[in-house]
Design a protein around this motif. Structure first.
Motif, short mmCIF file in Angstrom:
data_model
loop_
_atom_site.label_atom_id
_atom_site.label_comp_id
_atom_site.label_asym_id
_atom_site.label_seq_id
_atom_site.Cartn_x
_atom_site.Cartn_y
_atom_site.Cartn_z
N GLU D 167 32.13 -5.25 35.74
CA GLU D 167 31.46 -4.79 34.66
C GLU D 167 31.45 -5.73 33.27
O GLU D 167 32.35 -6.48 33.16
CB GLU D 167 32.17 -3.53 34.07
N ARG D 228 40.49 11.77 27.62
CA ARG D 228 40.15 11.33 29.01
C ARG D 228 38.92 11.70 29.79
O ARG D 228 38.34 10.99 30.22
CB ARG D 228 41.50 11.62 29.64
N LYS D 229 38.68 13.21 29.57
CA LYS D 229 37.89 13.77 30.34
C LYS D 229 36.55 13.26 29.58
O LYS D 229 35.61 12.96 30.50
CB LYS D 229 37.92 15.37 30.25
N LYS D 232 35.68 9.66 30.78
CA LYS D 232 35.50 9.69 32.40
C LYS D 232 34.13 10.10 32.54
O LYS D 232 33.27 9.50 33.38
CB LYS D 232 36.42 10.70 32.92
N ASP D 236 30.87 7.90 34.01
CA ASP D 236 29.98 8.06 35.01
C ASP D 236 28.51 8.16 34.75
O ASP D 236 27.61 7.59 35.37
CB ASP D 236 30.73 9.58 35.59
N GLY D 239 27.05 5.01 34.41
CA GLY D 239 27.18 4.11 35.91
C GLY D 239 28.01 2.84 35.42
O GLY D 239 28.14 1.89 36.36
N ILE D 240 29.22 3.32 34.90
CA ILE D 240 30.17 2.08 34.72
C ILE D 240 31.38 2.48 35.76
O ILE D 240 31.85 3.44 35.50
CB ILE D 240 30.63 1.88 33.29
N GLU D 241 31.83 1.66 36.48
CA GLU D 241 32.85 1.93 37.42
C GLU D 241 34.10 1.93 36.97
O GLU D 241 34.75 0.83 36.36
CB GLU D 241 32.56 0.87 38.57
N ILE D 242 35.13 2.91 37.05
CA ILE D 242 36.40 3.02 37.10
C ILE D 242 36.90 2.52 38.48
O ILE D 242 36.93 3.38 39.44
CB ILE D 242 36.90 4.38 36.81
#
Lengths: 263, 263, 263, 263, 263, 263, 263
Positions: D167, D228-229, D232, D236, D239-242
């Motif tokens: 990213e 955190r929620k 996250k 999502d 479109g940024i990847e964890i």
């Protein structure tokens, strides 16, 4: 100046001690060479303590300060000093027993109170231990309650070698035993033929075999390194595999996902 | 004001001490430069303690409070103070021995009581140690029972290099030894040719070789970094592989599931 | 009511002290600003202790209880109180030395006795340290034997960056050095150009390079975060890979099962 | 019966104290509400100790046992009792300072001596702390030397979020910053806009970014969960990847077995 | 025989005590049932100590040994006994406070001094704690300085559930919340509806959600087990995945070996 | 010779004690068998201590050394001996309470002071504990402050079994419950039907179920082993899978390398 | 010279002691051989302590220094020495009990105070323990509070063998039991037939079976190694698999990336 005379006395004292040790070698008191170095340093160390201590008392007296009265007089302070000096007494008593019982001498490799190294000096109050990486540990003797001395007896080099589960253990043992027989001729620090103890562990991916070799004191690190190289080369030559970590993998279809399967 | 006079005395005292050390260099008492810095700071530190202590006593007397009587009189309080002051006495005694036995001087790199760093100041009651990341550790001297001094002897840089099991050990050793011969010319902090000790460990996926190099005190970190780069570049050039972790994988058919197989 | 008068005295005392510190700034005793805050809080704290202590004694006297006799009389109880009060005396002595030796002042970031944070208050018996996550640690001064002060000298930010084994180290070093030259202009908390120390470790799957940057006290966390971002962006731009963990995998036929192979 | 009268006195005492605290609210001594609860419980606790102690002495006297003589007489026993009672005295002194210095009050969340929880009661000899999972810790006050109080200042919620190496950091930072701006309106326990500190770590498979948010005391756990929620969900949406843990795998032919390769 | 009479007294004492407790239930002193069991055992225990102690003194006297003189006479021995008996006194004092402050009673589940279990007996000198796996811990009361009592308040059952990163958190939360509403009817040890706290952690391969449920004291283990089963079954039914550990794997061609690539 | 007579007395004493215990079984003092073995060994042990102690005093007297004067006279030495003997007194007092409170008897399995095993002997000063692997631990009684006794109550065997996430929990529970019903008939050390507690943990790759079984004291190890085998066999027969560790793997194209992707 | 006479006395003393032990074997006092070696070394050790101590006193007297007065006179110093000597007294008392209670003798293998090895010497103040790798541990007797002696009873060799989950446990047990029956004939250090205890653990990838064998003292290491080899060879011959670590892998399409899936 009292300080100046002290310097003189110490300088002369050093000469006398050096002379004394030179003569002693011819004298009747046969001290081992090992203890001689220790005593030499210790006596020098004690000399300077005593001379400076006397000088300190004399200087105080020239200023007409009566120490005896001072100590006896101040009740609370005396108590505090008594407790504070407790460590000093403990250090000197410990130091005396280190020498008297010959626990270790200058040049020995010891481990005590969390440090390891070669003894550089055993003094009246502290001793100095030099680690193999160069730093000097300075310990009050009172901390040296429990000592491990590596220089008294022969050392044992311990080498663990992994062999694959697929190999025949007997064959691997034969190859190693044959090698061990040849080694004492090549390494003179080794004493007797090294032993192959047997299967030390049945690990997750390998059978661990242990080899031990008796060596002169403190030569076990060097011999262990040599042994590792020799064994590795021999096992390569014999075609016996030293195994990497292993794993058995079951591939499963992702369709069979847990949550669906449970319905 | 007693406080004002105290300030004055301390200011004058500092000048006198600076003068004294400037002269001493030409005088007969040849103190090493290293101890000079230590003594300079120590005497300044002691001066301020003594002056303020005398001032404090004098102030109390102007308020006509008799300390002697105070201490002797109060039985329970005296006991409590005696125990409380115990640490103070222990700190001063320890401080005295640090200087007297020259355990460390200002500028040395030491480790003691869980902290590491360069000594900034050795005072009557505490000493200050500056870590390489900038923070200052302030320790009462009584905590400094066991000291490790890195600045007395040369240091040893230790570098461990992994070589793949498939490589010929002899060839790798030759390549490294050849490199080590060239190094002392390029790095002047190195003393003598670094040594290749041999096979330190037969790891899970690599043969670990150990190299050590003697350096000037405290240069071992820099030299170890340089050695790592040099060895890595040389092994690349020689085509000798530094291995990644390895694993042997057995793929199995999922049909052969444990619970079914056991029927 | 004695309690009421105590309240009054404390209120007045606070005003006087505030006045005093306001004046002092123009006076001859030049105290650093840093110590001023510490002394201000300390004197307030001491004031309330002393006033309440005197009030307590006076209340007891109004009930005609003679404390002196009480303490001297009860032998066993006196012993128990003497031991119990020992900690109190130790705390006050320690507190005195913290101020006298200027070990830390209000606002400093310190670590001591297992806690870390900014000093909020140094009192006669306890000091308060506020952690960066908001909680307050309250420590008796007697627990503050060994202090680490982060606010005296500049801090050092340490950043470790991994580079793949396949990369040319020289090229990676050039890219980083070029970046480091540009940084001091952009971050004013940085002091001088950050240094690239070299190869800190030859890891299992990466070559670890260490960068250090001198910063103003306690700015090292922010600067380290900025450095990480800058280096990551630059290495991306130069096409130098920051490696993921690596592994070499040997796939083997399951037919060659260990137990069968050994037959 | 002495016991019976004691019961009566305690019952009456409770009423008086309750009355007293009810009146006090209208009186001149403005005590904070927080301290009131603490003092209320403490005084009740002290009352019962004192009444029962007096009753115990009176019962002994009715049996004509002279305690004073008993304590003074038995030398060895007295010594043993003196040492044994030492802890009792230490506990009461510590308890006094907890109240006097307002280290914590009933209802505060504290950590001390290895336990954590909300203070339920501060007594003369012990205090009770209730953990969030329901159990009650009972501590003698003498064990409460070092206290961490979470209820004095605002708390800080710390959330670490991983972002993939692939990213663009700038883009991820923009997305998070935009989110943080919107949050204070939705969560009223938050104080000010949360901060994105930056790149906390360059991990093995992810770039770790740290977010902190100031909250009312002890609300940091709830806010951290909410943060955190929110983060996250936003990542999502953008479109940024964890990232999951990553690994690069080199597959090698098993023919090239180590031992054979070395021949 | 003195021993014989002692036996008789103890036997009679037991009857009297049993009678007493039987009557007391109808008497005016309303003791809680919980304390009654504790006191019953304690009084029996104290009785036997006192009777045997008196018997022991009487036996000594029949042999005409004067203990008082014995203790007072031997200076050194007296000192040694004084120190040795110190623990005994400390244990009895601690035991007294455990009962007096009602820290715990027979039947409570406590943790103290490294052991956990249900209290079986609180004696004058020791107390017995029975672990849930059956062994009995015997502790001198002096070791019971800090106690954690689980039987005073309701307990909290804590269950952590993992949800896959691919799942929609909102949907998973709805499914769990719906389940939690239904539970209190089915499990009567539960108090109120369990709470879903939220996202406790963003783990390496899963989002961790925390559920807590208030239960009657010591029922939290059973309820936590039931909750785990219920949640697992519900998530399966809703088709929400509980994830296995995950990893992203990059396969690379072995031709691109590190050492060659670097040339 | 005094030594010789001592030998005689001890030999005769042994006979008398053996006789005494043989008779006692028919006498009125009904001691449990368990305590008898303990007392037998203890009395023998005490006898030899007392006889040798008296002999030692008599020998000193024959050399006309007056011990009483010796002890009283030497002030400093007396102090040192007093402190040194402190441990001895503590050991004997502790030993007395171990017997008097029946903390453990010869033959019990206990854990104390870091060692575990069957009690072999409880002496006046030390007790001996034999580990199950054969070594004997010799502990001074003063170290036995906190004891865990496994032989008083029935033991609990705890067995944890993993079940795959894909399995239906209900079905697995039924299979296990059915098995548990059948077990008490086959194993007589089991007391009652073992219990299936439920889902102890939702692990990374398996659902952990806990089974407990009450057994006679110290039979829990054997029963746990039997239970494991029975459960494993039954689950195999029912076709319920005990899972291996699991992992979900995402394979990615290496072209999508992090550094390039970020451009 | 006093020193010279001391030497003489010690030399003569050694002869006498050697003579005495040679005669004793024929005398009436039947000491076990094991204790004889211990006593021999102990008496020699005690002799040199006593002779040198007397010599030291005599030398002081020749310099006309009165020790008694010295000790009694100096109050503060006396206190300090008293505390310092405390350890010395404790060591001698401990040493006495080691011999008197026969805790261990020269030649036993013991573990105490963190060290392990064969006892080389039990002296008046210290004892020496030689580790199997050659180093000597020197311990003051006061540190030897808790001893583990391996040479009193037979040892137990413990071997854990892994068997694959797919194997039939019954079949594996049969194969091992058959082997164990044959072993006692081949290894004479074994006592009785080794036992197969059963399923010690249901591991992640294997069923762990435990085998124990009683052996002569300290032969358990050798026997365990032999057992491992025998079992491994037998299981190979029977075709029973010793499993590698296992893992079930679910491969997933990378298209199904978490963040996208969640939209």
């Amino acid at each position: 100046m009292i300080l100046f005379i002290s310097f003189l006395i110490i300088k002369i004292g050093r000469r006398v001690i050096a002379q004394f040790f030179a003569n002693k070698r011819r004298g009747p008191f046969q001290i081992t060479k090992r203890r001689e170095a220790t005593l030499n340093k210790l006596i020098l160390n004690t000399l300077s303590y005593v001379v400076y201590f006397v000088a300190f008392i004399m200087i105080l007296e020239t200023f007409t300060i009566n120490i005896g009265a001072l100590l006896a007089g101040a009740g609370v302070a005396g108590l505090a000093i008594g407790f504070g000096a407790q460590n000093l007494v403990r250090d000197v008593i410990s130091g005396f027993f280190i020498i008297f019982e010959d626990q270790f001498s200058v040049g020995d490799y010891i481990r005590t109170s969390g440090v390891e190294g070669f003894v550089e000096e055993v003094g009246l109050r502290t001793c100095k231990v030099k680690a193999w990486t160069g730093e000097v540990h300075i310990l009050p003797n009172g901390n040296v309650t429990q000592v491990t001395n590596y220089s008294v007896h022969n050392s044992i080099a311990v080498v663990d070698v992994s062999v694959a589960y697929e190999e025949n253990i007997e064959k691997a043992e034969q190859a190693i035993l044959q090698l061990l027989e040849e080694l004492p001729d090549r390494y003179e620090e080794m004493i007797g033929v090294p032993q192959l103890l047997g299967v030390q562990n049945l690990g997750a991916s390998d059978v661990l075999m242990r080899i031990i070799a008796e060596t002169h004191p403190m030569e076990h690190w060097a011999i262990a390194r040599a042994l590792r190289k020799e064994v590795k080369t021999r096992l390569d030559a014999e075609g016996i595999e030293i195994p990497f970590p292993r794993m058995v993998m079951y591939s499963r279809d992702d369709q069979a996902e847990p949550s669906q399967a449970a319905e």
